[in-house]
Design a protein around this motif. Sequence first.
Motif, short mmCIF file in Angstrom:
data_model
loop_
_atom_site.label_atom_id
_atom_site.label_comp_id
_atom_site.label_asym_id
_atom_site.label_seq_id
_atom_site.Cartn_x
_atom_site.Cartn_y
_atom_site.Cartn_z
N CYS A 25 38.29 34.34 52.38
CA CYS A 25 38.29 34.59 50.93
C CYS A 25 37.15 35.50 50.50
O CYS A 25 36.83 35.57 49.31
CB CYS A 25 38.15 33.26 50.19
SG CYS A 25 39.41 32.06 50.57
N GLN A 28 37.53 37.85 47.42
CA GLN A 28 37.64 37.13 46.16
C GLN A 28 36.30 36.52 45.75
O GLN A 28 35.94 36.52 44.57
CB GLN A 28 38.72 36.05 46.25
CG GLN A 28 40.13 36.59 46.26
CD GLN A 28 40.53 37.14 47.63
OE1 GLN A 28 40.01 36.74 48.66
NE2 GLN A 28 41.48 38.06 47.64
N ASP A 32 35.30 38.10 42.37
CA ASP A 32 35.69 37.20 41.29
C ASP A 32 34.66 36.11 40.97
O ASP A 32 34.74 35.50 39.91
CB ASP A 32 37.03 36.53 41.64
CG ASP A 32 38.14 37.54 41.83
OD1 ASP A 32 38.07 38.64 41.25
OD2 ASP A 32 39.10 37.23 42.58
#
Length: 175
Positions: A25, A28, A32
């Motif tokens: 991940c 992300q 994010d």
Amino acid sequence: VASGLAASGLRPITYTITPFNTVRCLEQIRLDICYPNLPVIVVGTGAGLSYAGLGATHHSMEDIAILRTLPNMHIVCPADPVEVRLAVKDALRLGRPTYIRLGKKGEPVIHEADPVFTIGRGIMVRKGADVAILSVGNMLAPALKSAEQLQQKGISTQVVSLHTVKPLDDELLGA
């Protein structure tokens, strides 16, 4: 999902086997969570080779190195269940992207009472004058055992739980 929840005012904590919510991940987490500096806590369990028997997909030897490069990310490697509880509490107080790296479970309790725990500050576990052992994560029990063996040879050994890898405790390290 965690970044969306955090952007909405919630305090999400993700939890799974380390390589699944770190390396897989990474983009992300960077885009994010870290860039907008959102209060997401990413908890990885079974770090290192804890799940080695399940194959390379479950190995996590580079998670700390990779996540250290991300802006705003804090990295905490608690030594025992007491430090885990205190790390989560302090990460919630901090309100910034935080990675908490855990062993596989079953780490012995080292702290008989709650120490003062602050992300970015090491914990003096044993005082000593000749040498110092800086322990990260679940290596604290072996560090204390080593200190005891050194003491039997007349070497006074200080042991520190350096639970936070980022930011480092510059004051403790004498930087």
